[in-house]
Design a protein around this motif. Structure first.
Motif, PDB file in Angstrom:
ATOM      1  N   ALA A  61       0.835  -1.201   0.000  1.00 34.65           N
ATOM      2  CA  ALA A  61       0.000   0.000   0.000  1.00 34.65           C
ATOM      3  C   ALA A  61       0.875   1.259   0.000  1.00 34.65           C
ATOM      4  CB  ALA A  61      -0.924   0.000   1.214  1.00 34.65           C
ATOM      5  N   GLY A  62       1.931   1.234   0.801  1.00 31.43           N
ATOM      6  CA  GLY A  62       2.845   2.365   0.830  1.00 31.43           C
ATOM      7  C   GLY A  62       3.534   2.579  -0.498  1.00 31.43           C
ATOM      8  N   ALA A  63       3.974   1.489  -1.120  1.00 29.09           N
ATOM      9  CA  ALA A  63       4.626   1.599  -2.422  1.00 29.09           C
ATOM     10  C   ALA A  63       3.669   2.160  -3.467  1.00 29.09           C
ATOM     11  CB  ALA A  63       5.162   0.242  -2.857  1.00 29.09           C
ATOM     12  N   ALA A  64       2.417   1.727  -3.414  1.00 32.32           N
ATOM     13  CA  ALA A  64       1.423   2.216  -4.380  1.00 32.32           C
ATOM     14  C   ALA A  64       1.184   3.712  -4.216  1.00 32.32           C
ATOM     15  CB  ALA A  64       0.112   1.445  -4.203  1.00 32.32           C
ATOM     16  N   ILE A  65       1.086   4.190  -2.959  1.00 30.11           N
ATOM     17  CA  ILE A  65       0.862   5.620  -2.717  1.00 30.11           C
ATOM     18  C   ILE A  65       2.072   6.433  -3.164  1.00 30.11           C
ATOM     19  CG2 ILE A  65       0.491   7.354  -0.929  1.00 30.11           C
ATOM     20  CD1 ILE A  65      -1.084   5.288   0.622  1.00 30.11           C
ATOM     21  N   ALA A  66       3.282   5.916  -2.889  1.00 29.77           N
ATOM     22  CA  ALA A  66       4.494   6.623  -3.309  1.00 29.77           C
ATOM     23  C   ALA A  66       4.562   6.734  -4.828  1.00 29.77           C
ATOM     24  CB  ALA A  66       5.730   5.908  -2.767  1.00 29.77           C
ATOM     25  N   CYS A  67       4.258   5.641  -5.524  1.00 31.45           N
ATOM     26  CA  CYS A  67       4.264   5.677  -6.992  1.00 31.45           C
ATOM     27  C   CYS A  67       3.182   6.608  -7.519  1.00 31.45           C
ATOM     28  CB  CYS A  67       4.071   4.264  -7.547  1.00 31.45           C
ATOM     29  SG  CYS A  67       5.466   3.159  -7.234  1.00 31.45           S
ATOM     30  N   CYS A  68       2.021   6.603  -6.877  1.00 35.77           N
ATOM     31  CA  CYS A  68       0.930   7.501  -7.274  1.00 35.77           C
ATOM     32  C   CYS A  68       1.362   8.963  -7.121  1.00 35.77           C
ATOM     33  CB  CYS A  68      -0.304   7.215  -6.430  1.00 35.77           C
ATOM     34  SG  CYS A  68      -1.702   8.311  -6.757  1.00 35.77           S
ATOM     35  N   THR A  69       2.078   9.270  -6.024  1.00 34.98           N
ATOM     36  CA  THR A  69       2.566  10.635  -5.810  1.00 34.98           C
ATOM     37  C   THR A  69       3.520  11.055  -6.914  1.00 34.98           C
ATOM     38  OG1 THR A  69       2.354  10.307  -3.415  1.00 34.98           O
ATOM     39  CG2 THR A  69       3.692  12.172  -4.162  1.00 34.98           C
ATOM     40  N   LEU A  70       4.405  10.139  -7.311  1.00 35.65           N
ATOM     41  CA  LEU A  70       5.346  10.445  -8.393  1.00 35.65           C
ATOM     42  C   LEU A  70       4.605  10.752  -9.692  1.00 35.65           C
ATOM     43  CD1 LEU A  70       8.086   7.725  -7.762  1.00 35.65           C
ATOM     44  CD2 LEU A  70       8.361  10.193  -7.526  1.00 35.65           C
ATOM     45  N   VAL A  71       3.574   9.975  -9.992  1.00 31.47           N
ATOM     46  CA  VAL A  71       2.800  10.192 -11.222  1.00 31.47           C
ATOM     47  C   VAL A  71       2.071  11.534 -11.165  1.00 31.47           C
ATOM     48  CG1 VAL A  71       0.881   9.347 -12.612  1.00 31.47           C
ATOM     49  CG2 VAL A  71       2.553   7.732 -11.699  1.00 31.47           C
TER      50      VAL A  71
END
Length: 701
Positions: A404-414
């Motif tokens: 979940a943390g990795a998904a949010i971090a990647c979403c922030t980058l996008v």
């Protein structure tokens, strides 16, 4: 055995002084460099560099015998007291020679090093040396002292805008700093002496305990060092400091560079160290991770929804403050988690200082040279997201939570990538540039008037419109924005000389793109002061704006701070002016040195007896009506204050303008579209001076 209060007092007192002197020096340097908000970001980088020097000094000094450490540090502190006293004596003389540099950022950097270099380095090293001296006798208290250090820094910062700046003169502040530094040297000498005695007792006890325990302690220390990821000691402070500078630059594009805002953001940054190094928050590290990414997304959303410093700026401020605090707390808690044993303490703090220095220099010196816009803000957001992604990769815990943390971090980058893409809207950008005094933009859109067609060009400084020109045949000299006949233009049109056709001398303090030159006639003389060479170059480019090139009168453009220029004119006995238009308040930055009693005394001296001083007091964040009334009372000069509403069909912006005139009965009739402001119930405030004063009370909270 209870912990002694003396080391805690020494660390707290030294950190208090360390972070009182930061806004104090920034406040001192602001007038010399045009009141630019960039003064503070460069100061931050300078202080981070001096902090690194302090930790380097502590690192190498800690290798010397204890007696040498105590003696050398005490004598250097005494030298630092003389250094601070010398600056207190020579400050006014030194300040008179500042400004006018072609590289103001480097000049600010140089001033910080010269004015407070040695005292700052010694204060910066005090906490590390104290902790190093206690590592033998009280190894468990050293990191607690780091939290005490940051708490002292936080208190020092808060005290400046609310206690020292409004009520203590700048001269008294510097004399007080020198006296406090002398007291600190005494406390530090006592700590050094006492720690030396306790260290000797500790050595006797360790010799009696044998070597077995020493080997176990060394083994534990080595294991801690192997798992402490030393590269993070540099990367995390560099990223958090870069984030602080980027947020500060982003927010001060459209806000007066008040020390209160600097102190607020830097205070949150220091508080994040206090929380991160407190120890009891280690279990909350995942929570800080999610909050940092959440506020990063919030800051991006708010940035796209608000309009510069106006609109819902308080939401932008809250989002960026939350990002600064929780992003830094996440990184500093992580930093505490990978701390080494006490043996590696100086190296650990050296890594923190080196990272902070590099992050500060990249944000304040390198980024403005590389980027034409405030690109460091999206870079900082990207850095927060990448730090979060690295954390979930290295962390241990439930797989679901990590995914979940990795998904949010990647979403922030996008989201960062999409949000900060160049936009081609209805007003395409034809020019953008950046210098020490801010970012500038020129946008244009097609327009038509009757059978004629052309373009409308808009000049934006930061996020504030400072001029619009209608480039349609017959409309090029149409006054717009804050300079219409109902606003600043009234100062020229209402003067008796304009109505009688006599030649006039007009001085513009702040050029914009020269819209006020629309009122110039062939027999008039206009002198324009503009501190930014980028603004001057853009306004003078006939391919963009023709207010200057098409002006029928004589125009002198001066790239200089307005107050310094007027002081030189007064000293040279130059002819006085019929009209002075002071346009430094509109929407954004408020240069303090142009708003003091001494500054307005200069303006009135350069004004003819029947002259008019027009002050544009339109501001998003400050209520300046008490200030303009204080000017009227101080100089016993009648005031006429008018306000207008937006009239976008005529490209006229809502504005508030104050007019000072010794002979108000000679003014022409008021324009029909204006409304007189009621100043009868405006509260009385003291007129700020060069030495003492603050605009904190004027903030629209």
């Amino acid at each position: 055995m209870p912990y002694s209060i003396l080391p805690n007092l020494c660390v707290f007192f030294g950190s208090f002084l360390l972070f009182v002197v930061q806004p104090m020096l920034g406040r001192t340097l602001l007038p010399s460099f045009g009141g630019s908000a960039a003064v503070w970001t460069v100061c931050l980088a300078s202080f981070q560099t001096l902090l690194l020097a302090g930790y380097l000094y502590a690192f190498f000094l800690s290798k010397c015998p204890r007696r040498v450490q105590a003696a050398l540090h005490t004598w250097l502190l005494i030298l630092g007291v003389f250094w601070a006293t010398g600056f207190a004596c020579l400050r006014l003389v030194l300040q008179s020679h500042l400004g006018g540099s072609h590289e103001p950022a480097l000049a600010v950097l140089f001033c910080v090093f010269v004015f407070v270099g040695l005292p700052y380095v010694l204060l910066a090293s005090g906490s590390t040396l104290t902790q190093k001296w206690l590592e033998q006798t009280r190894p468990h208290s050293v990191y607690r002292l780091y939290a005490v250090s940051n708490l002292g820094s936080f208190c020092g910062l808060l005290s400046y805008p609310f206690v020292f700046e409004p009520f203590v003169s700048v001269s008294a502040q510097w004399w007080g700093f020198a006296a406090c530094l002398l007291a600190y040297a005494g406390v530090m000498a006592c700590v050094a002496k006492k720690s030396e005695v306790e260290d000797q007792r500790s050595e006797i006890r360790s010799q009696r305990s044998g070597e077995h325990g020493q080997k176990d302690e060394s083994l534990i220390s080595d294991l801690r060092l192997l798992t402490s990821a030393p590269w993070l000691w540099f990367v995390l402070p560099a990223l958090s400091t870069f984030l602080l500078n980027a947020v500060t630059t982003h927010l001060t594009l459209d806000v007066a560079p008040l020390p209160l805002l600097w102190v607020g953001l830097l205070g949150l940054f220091l508080l994040s160290y206090v929380v991160g190094f407190s120890g009891f928050t280690q279990r909350m590290l995942p929570l800080f991770f999610f909050l940092s990414l959440g506020f990063a997304l919030f800051a991006i959303l708010v940035r796209n929804k608000t309009n510069g410093g106006g609109g819902e700026y308080e939401i932008n401020l809250a989002a960026c403050a939350g990002l600064c605090f929780f992003g830094s707390t996440f990184m500093h808690s992580w930093l505490y988690h990978v701390r080494p044993g006490p043996k590696q303490l100086p190296l650990f703090y050296l890594g923190i200082a080196a990272g902070g220095a590099v992050g500060g220099l990249l944000a304040s010196l390198v980024a403005p040279l590389l980027f034409k816009t405030v690109t460091e803000f999206p870079i900082a957001l990207t850095g927060v997201a990448l730090a979060g992604l690295t954390y979930v990769i290295l962390a241990r815990g439930p797989v679901t939570l990590r995914w979940a943390g990795a998904a949010i971090a990647c979403c922030t980058l996008v989201v960062v990538g999409f949000a900060f893409q160049p936009k081609q809207g209805d007003w395409p950008t034809v020019l953008h540039d950046r210098d020490f005094f801010g970012t500038i933009w020129v946008t244009e859109t097609k327009a038509k008037s009757g059978t004629s067609s052309g373009v409308i060009r808009e000049f934006v400084h930061g996020s504030t419109v400072h001029g619009i020109q209608v480039s349609i045949p017959g409309k090029e000299r149409l006054p717009t924005t804050y300079y219409t006949p109902e606003n600043c233009g009234f100062a020229v049109l209402a003067h008796p000389k304009y109505r009688s056709g006599e030649p006039m001398r007009v001085n513009l303090l702040g050029l914009g793109v020269g819209v006020m030159l629309c009122y110039a006639r062939s027999n008039d003389y206009y002198r324009c002061y503009e501190i930014s060479s980028n603004v001057l170059r853009t306004a003078s480019n006939p391919a963009l704006f023709t207010f200057i090139s098409g002006c029928p009168g004589r125009v002198d453009l001066v790239c200089q701070d307005a107050r310094k220029g007027l002081e030189q004119e007064l000293a040279a006995g130059a002819e006085k002016y019929d009209v002075i238009v002071f346009d430094a308040f509109a929407g954004d930055n408020l240069p303090y040195h142009l708003c003091t009693r001494e500054a307005f005394e200069l303006y009135f001296k350069m004004l003819k007896p029947d002259g008019i001083l027009a002050v544009n007091i339109s501001n998003w964040h400050l209520d300046l009506t008490p200030f303009v009334m204080a000017v009227s009372r101080t100089f016993n000069c009648p005031i006429l204050a008018m306000e207008t509403k937006n009239d976008f069909a005529r490209l006229s912006f809502a504005a508030k303008t104050a007019f000072y005139c010794r002979q108000p009965e000679g003014l022409g009739p008021l324009p029909a579209a204006v409304r007189l402001m009621d100043l009868r119930n405006v509260p009385n405030i003291p007129m700020p001076t060069d030495e003492k004063g603050s605009f904190v009370s004027a903030i629209r909270w």
